[in-house]
Design an enzyme around this catalytic site. Structure first.
Site, PDB file in Angstrom:
ATOM      1  CG  ASN A  97       2.329   2.083  -5.145  1.00 55.58           C
ATOM      2  OD1 ASN A  97       1.210   2.598  -5.083  1.00 55.58           O
ATOM      3  ND2 ASN A  97       2.582   1.027  -5.905  1.00 55.58           N
ATOM      4  CE  LYS A 105       1.965  -2.045  -3.879  1.00 53.34           C
ATOM      5  NZ  LYS A 105       2.439  -3.366  -4.192  1.00 53.34           N
ATOM      6  CG  HIS A 148       3.092  -0.764  -9.904  1.00 53.26           C
ATOM      7  ND1 HIS A 148       2.679  -2.035  -9.579  1.00 53.26           N
ATOM      8  CD2 HIS A 148       3.895  -0.357  -8.895  1.00 53.26           C
ATOM      9  CE1 HIS A 148       3.208  -2.371  -8.408  1.00 53.26           C
ATOM     10  NE2 HIS A 148       3.951  -1.368  -7.977  1.00 53.26           N
ATOM     11  CD  GLU A 157       0.791  -4.203  -7.288  1.00 45.98           C
ATOM     12  OE1 GLU A 157       0.161  -3.158  -7.052  1.00 45.98           O
ATOM     13  OE2 GLU A 157       1.648  -4.678  -6.509  1.00 45.98           O
ATOM     14  CD  GLU A 192       8.336  -1.028  -8.213  1.00 53.32           C
ATOM     15  OE1 GLU A 192       8.425  -0.741  -7.027  1.00 53.32           O
ATOM     16  OE2 GLU A 192       7.251  -1.135  -8.807  1.00 53.32           O
ATOM     17  N   GLY A 240       6.010  -7.080  -2.843  1.00 60.48           N
ATOM     18  CA  GLY A 240       5.028  -7.577  -1.886  1.00 60.48           C
ATOM     19  C   GLY A 240       5.296  -8.995  -1.420  1.00 60.48           C
ATOM     20  CB  SER A 283      10.418  -6.811  -0.349  1.00 58.02           C
ATOM     21  OG  SER A 283       9.273  -7.542  -0.777  1.00 58.02           O
TER      22      SER A 283
END
Ligand code: PEP
Length: 259
Positions: free
Chosen positions: A13, A15, A99, A101, A171, A177, A217
């Site tokens: 991904n 991003k 996702h 985010e 996730e 991250g 991560s």
């Protein structure tokens, strides 16, 4: 191929990083570095503006192209949105949906995720559905409840046949991250729970076949122990997928034969 017959998938991904040219260069490096005998699936998810350029580089390779999101409508007055047929036109076979985010920054609800799932499936795009709990939810023992709610919401009104190709990415939000990876045991435990939920929704045959990726991560130096877990079928990788050498190492993980 793993003993369980699920073909592993490693997805990157990217991003909101890179220009089209930079993304195409990285995709070319990935293509060049891929073991020609590799049997599992590799997926790249560049930003929308780089999809065409990356697709041109990947043409004829075994690397699949994914968007990072997709709209639930096909066309019309939806400023800023990109439809299933538009991502298909750019070469995508897959779309990341839900996702964390998107959920956190763009306030996407399970209902929105469900609409996007249905639109993608209708357009023959494979959804890579992301689910996962926040740190606060984990610490207050709500992980299972959150996963159950997200899965029930995402698959509402979708038949087992329609859901056949869906890939799920577990996730944990606290691991994305942050450099804090879930331990292999924590990840395996959540994956077993997700698989049980899929059995509840669609039955054992579906649950045994659905691929569940881990994300959060993932690095070149922890992928092997994650992939050695029986219910981890691959990885969705953010930061580490931006470096060709590291991401190639993730893709060529060493655990397949021991599964
Ligand atoms: C992600 O973007 O889905 C992700 C898991 O990011 P990172 O690997 O950087 O934690």
């Amino acid at each position: 191929m793993a003993a369980n017959n699920r073909t592993p998938m490693i997805a990157g991904n990217w991003k909101m990083h890179m220009t089209a040219k930079e993304a195409a260069d990285l995709a070319a490096a990935m293509r060049a570095g891929l073991d020609p005998d590799l049997k599992h699936e590799v997926l790249l998810a560049p930003t929308f503006t780089a999809l065409h350029a990356v697709n041109a580089v990947l043409g004829g390779s075994r690397i699949f192209l994914s968007s990072q999101d997709v709209a639930w409508e096909e066309k019309g007055a939806f400023t800023g949105a990109v439809s299933p047929s538009q991502i298909k036109d750019a070469g995508c076979t897959h779309a990341i949906i839900g996702h964390s985010e998107r959920r956190k920054v763009f306030l996407e609800t399970d209902e929105v995720v469900n609409k996007k799932m249905k639109a993608a499936i209708k357009a023959n795009i494979v959804p890579v559905l992301c689910i996962g709990e926040t740190l606060e939810e984990r610490e207050s023992q709500k992980t299972y409840r959150v996963l159950e709610t997200q899965l029930t919401g995402a698959f509402a009104g979708i038949t087992a046949e329609e859901a056949a190709k869906v890939v799920i990415a577990y996730e944990p939000v606290w691991a994305i991250g942050t450099g804090k990876t879930a331990t292999p045991d924590q990840a395996q435990d959540a994956h077993v729970f997700v698989r049980k939920q899929m059995e509840r929704i669609y039955g054992k045959g579906y649950a045994d076949a659905v691929r569940i990726l881990y994300g959060g991560s993932v690095k070149a130096d922890n992928i092997d122990e994650l992939m050695a877990q029986g219910d981890i079928d691959g990885a969705l990788v953010g930061g580490e997928s931006l470096k060709a050498d590291k991401f190639l190492r993730v893709i060529h993980f060493q655990a397949v034969l021991s599964k």
